[in-house]
Write a protein that holds these residues in place. Structure first.
Motif, PDB file in Angstrom:
ATOM      1  N   ALA A  91      38.781  14.131 -49.207  1.00  0.00           N
ATOM      2  CA  ALA A  91      37.555  13.666 -49.860  1.00  0.00           C
ATOM      3  C   ALA A  91      36.335  13.841 -48.965  1.00  0.00           C
ATOM      4  O   ALA A  91      35.232  14.102 -49.441  1.00  0.00           O
ATOM      5  CB  ALA A  91      37.699  12.205 -50.273  1.00  0.00           C
ATOM      6  N   PHE A  92      36.526  13.658 -47.656  1.00  0.00           N
ATOM      7  CA  PHE A  92      35.461  13.926 -46.689  1.00  0.00           C
ATOM      8  C   PHE A  92      36.096  14.136 -45.328  1.00  0.00           C
ATOM      9  O   PHE A  92      37.239  13.758 -45.097  1.00  0.00           O
ATOM     10  CB  PHE A  92      34.441  12.781 -46.638  1.00  0.00           C
ATOM     11  CG  PHE A  92      34.939  11.520 -45.976  1.00  0.00           C
ATOM     12  CD1 PHE A  92      34.644  11.251 -44.645  1.00  0.00           C
ATOM     13  CD2 PHE A  92      35.690  10.587 -46.681  1.00  0.00           C
ATOM     14  CE1 PHE A  92      35.093  10.083 -44.028  1.00  0.00           C
ATOM     15  CE2 PHE A  92      36.142   9.413 -46.081  1.00  0.00           C
ATOM     16  CZ  PHE A  92      35.847   9.159 -44.749  1.00  0.00           C
ATOM     17  N   GLU A  93      35.332  14.746 -44.424  1.00  0.00           N
ATOM     18  CA  GLU A  93      35.834  15.027 -43.091  1.00  0.00           C
ATOM     19  C   GLU A  93      34.699  14.889 -42.088  1.00  0.00           C
ATOM     20  O   GLU A  93      33.737  15.656 -42.128  1.00  0.00           O
ATOM     21  CB  GLU A  93      36.407  16.444 -43.011  1.00  0.00           C
ATOM     22  CG  GLU A  93      37.056  16.797 -41.688  1.00  0.00           C
ATOM     23  CD  GLU A  93      38.327  16.011 -41.429  1.00  0.00           C
ATOM     24  OE1 GLU A  93      38.577  15.672 -40.257  1.00  0.00           O
ATOM     25  OE2 GLU A  93      39.063  15.721 -42.389  1.00  0.00           O
ATOM     26  N   PRO A  94      34.754  13.896 -41.199  1.00  0.00           N
ATOM     27  CA  PRO A  94      33.711  13.782 -40.173  1.00  0.00           C
ATOM     28  C   PRO A  94      33.607  15.070 -39.367  1.00  0.00           C
ATOM     29  O   PRO A  94      34.611  15.701 -39.029  1.00  0.00           O
ATOM     30  CB  PRO A  94      34.216  12.614 -39.310  1.00  0.00           C
ATOM     31  CG  PRO A  94      35.083  11.804 -40.229  1.00  0.00           C
ATOM     32  CD  PRO A  94      35.757  12.811 -41.110  1.00  0.00           C
ATOM     33  N   GLY A  95      32.375  15.477 -39.103  1.00  0.00           N
ATOM     34  CA  GLY A  95      32.144  16.703 -38.358  1.00  0.00           C
ATOM     35  C   GLY A  95      32.065  17.945 -39.211  1.00  0.00           C
ATOM     36  O   GLY A  95      31.851  19.042 -38.696  1.00  0.00           O
ATOM     37  N   VAL A  96      32.234  17.787 -40.528  1.00  0.00           N
ATOM     38  CA  VAL A  96      32.193  18.905 -41.464  1.00  0.00           C
ATOM     39  C   VAL A  96      31.094  18.637 -42.494  1.00  0.00           C
ATOM     40  O   VAL A  96      30.862  17.495 -42.889  1.00  0.00           O
ATOM     41  CB  VAL A  96      33.557  19.086 -42.171  1.00  0.00           C
ATOM     42  CG1 VAL A  96      33.500  20.181 -43.218  1.00  0.00           C
ATOM     43  CG2 VAL A  96      34.643  19.379 -41.138  1.00  0.00           C
ATOM     44  N   GLU A  97      30.399  19.693 -42.924  1.00  0.00           N
ATOM     45  CA  GLU A  97      29.344  19.538 -43.920  1.00  0.00           C
ATOM     46  C   GLU A  97      29.901  18.913 -45.198  1.00  0.00           C
ATOM     47  O   GLU A  97      31.017  19.219 -45.621  1.00  0.00           O
ATOM     48  CB  GLU A  97      28.719  20.899 -44.249  1.00  0.00           C
ATOM     49  CG  GLU A  97      28.022  21.575 -43.080  1.00  0.00           C
ATOM     50  CD  GLU A  97      26.771  20.830 -42.629  1.00  0.00           C
ATOM     51  OE1 GLU A  97      26.122  20.170 -43.474  1.00  0.00           O
ATOM     52  OE2 GLU A  97      26.435  20.916 -41.431  1.00  0.00           O
TER      53      GLU A  97
END
Length: 276
Positions: free
Chosen positions: A51-57
């Motif tokens: 759903a989301f990934e820290p460090g990724v747009e």
């Protein structure tokens, strides 16, 4: 994130065989003083879904959630093809890699709500909700493995910045300023904090902007005297909190520093795996 396994879960682990969880109980507590959570997105999924990934747009789906609290077409038709419904598939359905549900309504500060969720035998769980009033802050539980042993498990959840909107901290109900080009403030793809009307304390109406300043482009050059730019500060990262100030009529921010600020974690999620 921090995991606490309770004594009851440890005891059950000694006497129960491992089993796949189907229906689980989820408790979500808003730990903030003056931030509401928008409708909560709960996803049970396999390890191919992120759903989301820290460090990724951020994806467009995350941007819609973090800037406007929008998860699916029913909330905002303009988000069709770009939201989490487009990314994941129909709600409350086994979409092979996932199943998801939108928990409606706002979650008020310092409140706890309980839900029952059918994971349809998926192995991981993610939960997301926008914090309002902010530009693009969201609480995010990222792909935790769903326990298989009966018991109670607690996770502390941080606030992240989607990085899709500059944190101008300007009240989106204001009409004395507009986005560059003349469109109103607020919502997806526009400056201004969402959810001003949900705040338990009044927002200011005279701030000149924090990360983006009224009358100036990102490079400091002049634009329209009543305009504010809509830039980005990605990728997804831990939110550095709002700045706020103590004036409702001037200063940099329209948020109140003594009310709207927070410290991580912003939420507590407790999952109960029932005994068979």
């Amino acid at each position: 994130m921090k995991l606490i396994k309770t004594a009851s879960a440890i005891a059950l682990a000694c006497s129960s065989s491992v089993l796949m969880a189907q229906t689980i109980d989820i408790q979500i507590t808003n730990l903030t003083h003056a931030q509401h959570f928008t409708p909560r997105l709960v996803i049970a999924h396999d390890n191919t879904v992120d759903a989301f990934e820290p460090g990724v747009e951020a994806t467009s789906a995350l941007a819609w959630l973090a800037e406007a609290g929008v998860i699916d077409d029913a909330q905002n038709a303009a988000s069709s093809g770009q939201n989490f419904e487009a990314l994941l598939g129909p709600t409350d359905t086994d979409n092979s890699s996932n199943t998801w549900h939108r928990i409606d309504g706002l979650s008020a500060p310092s409140t706890t709500e309980n839900y029952t969720f059918d994971t349809m035998d998926k192995t991981h769980l993610s939960i997301l909700a926008m914090l309002i009033p902010t530009n693009d802050a969201f609480a995010g539980l990222d792909s935790i493995k769903i326990p298989t042993t009966p018991g109670t498990y607690t996770y502390m959840v941080n606030a992240y910045d989607a990085g899709t909107e500059l944190n101008d901290e300007l009240n989106s109900t204001r009409t004395d300023i507009v986005a560059q080009g003349g469109t109103p403030l607020g919502g997806y793809g526009a400056p201004g904090v969402a959810g001003a009307g949900a705040s338990p304390v009044p927002l200011g109406v005279g701030g000149m902007g924090v990360a983006a300043k009224v009358g100036f482009a990102e490079d400091g050059s002049a634009i329209g005297a009543n305009e504010v730019v809509d830039g980005t500060d990605g990728p997804v990262h831990i939110h550095r909190n709002v700045l706020g100030d103590t004036s409702l009529t001037d200063g940099a921010s329209d948020l109140v520093s003594t009310e709207h600020r927070w410290l991580n974690p912003v939420a507590r999620v407790t999952i109960t795996i029932p005994a068979s």
